[in-house]
Design a protein around this motif. Structure first.
Motif, PDB file in Angstrom:
ATOM      1  N   ASN A 163       0.863  -1.186   0.000  1.00  0.00           N
ATOM      2  CA  ASN A 163       0.000   0.000   0.000  1.00  0.00           C
ATOM      3  C   ASN A 163       0.898   1.233   0.000  1.00  0.00           C
ATOM      4  OD1 ASN A 163       0.820   0.485   2.689  1.00  0.00           O
ATOM      5  ND2 ASN A 163      -1.019  -0.459   3.542  1.00  0.00           N
ATOM      6  N   TYR A 168      -1.804   1.302  -5.323  1.00  0.00           N
ATOM      7  CA  TYR A 168      -0.899   0.318  -4.734  1.00  0.00           C
ATOM      8  C   TYR A 168       0.397   0.290  -5.529  1.00  0.00           C
ATOM      9  CZ  TYR A 168      -4.777  -1.243  -1.914  1.00  0.00           C
ATOM     10  OH  TYR A 168      -5.798  -1.277  -1.013  1.00  0.00           O
ATOM     11  N   VAL A 178      -8.912  -5.962  -0.473  1.00  0.00           N
ATOM     12  CA  VAL A 178      -8.373  -4.701   0.046  1.00  0.00           C
ATOM     13  C   VAL A 178      -9.193  -3.533  -0.490  1.00  0.00           C
ATOM     14  CG1 VAL A 178      -6.049  -5.663   0.283  1.00  0.00           C
ATOM     15  CG2 VAL A 178      -6.658  -4.452  -1.813  1.00  0.00           C
ATOM     16  N   ASP A 195      -5.534  -9.496  -0.124  1.00  0.00           N
ATOM     17  CA  ASP A 195      -4.287  -9.548   0.629  1.00  0.00           C
ATOM     18  C   ASP A 195      -3.862 -11.005   0.847  1.00  0.00           C
ATOM     19  OD1 ASP A 195      -5.818 -10.559   2.759  1.00  0.00           O
ATOM     20  OD2 ASP A 195      -5.738  -8.695   3.910  1.00  0.00           O
ATOM     21  N   VAL A 245       1.045  -5.940   1.365  1.00  0.00           N
ATOM     22  CA  VAL A 245      -0.342  -6.359   1.220  1.00  0.00           C
ATOM     23  C   VAL A 245      -0.403  -7.823   0.775  1.00  0.00           C
ATOM     24  CG1 VAL A 245      -2.464  -5.979  -0.123  1.00  0.00           C
ATOM     25  CG2 VAL A 245      -1.137  -4.024   0.711  1.00  0.00           C
TER      26      VAL A 245
END
Length: 126
Positions: free
Chosen positions: A69, A107, A102, A96, A75
């Motif tokens: 992240n 990202y 998520v 994740d 993640v």
């Protein structure tokens, strides 16, 4: 750049990897921009969606591909193992390491293959 019949951009290739004419193998390490980007159900209009991450390696290497992240927290580890020379593709479904979806947002994905290290951004939209 690849276009559809209406001249909409389908795919933008950020870099081109040369292929050795005798072996058909990449001549260098590379990490491509994920496709599609952005990705997610808000983009496709379906309940789920994934993105593909392509990378090329010219020699056998230990490859680790990790999603982070924007706070730098891990993640998901997509790949962690030895890979033969060639072009490879990993898929991320927006979940994740525990399998939990998520949140939407930006990202980072980072590859380490031998001494080669590269990272890129992607956008997930639910």
């Amino acid at each position: 750049i690849l276009f559809d019949k209406d001249d909409w951009i389908l795919k933008y290739v950020e870099s081109v990897t040369l292929i050795d004419g005798t072996t058909g193998l990449p001549t260098g390490f590379s990490l491509q921009q994920n496709y599609p980007n952005p990705f997610g159900s808000a983009v496709t209009g379906t309940g789920s969606s994934a993105t593909l991450i392509q990378f090329n390696i010219p020699e056998t290497a230990q490859v680790r591909l990790v999603i982070y992240n924007l706070l730098g927290q891990k993640v998901r580890t997509l790949l962690d193992g030895n890979f033969e020379p060639g072009s490879h593709v990993a898929q991320w479904d927006g979940r994740d390491d525990s399998g939990v979806r998520v949140g939407a947002g930006v990202y980072l994905y980072r590859i380490k293959a031998g001494d080669f290290v590269k990272k890129k951004k992607m956008t997930l939209m639910w």
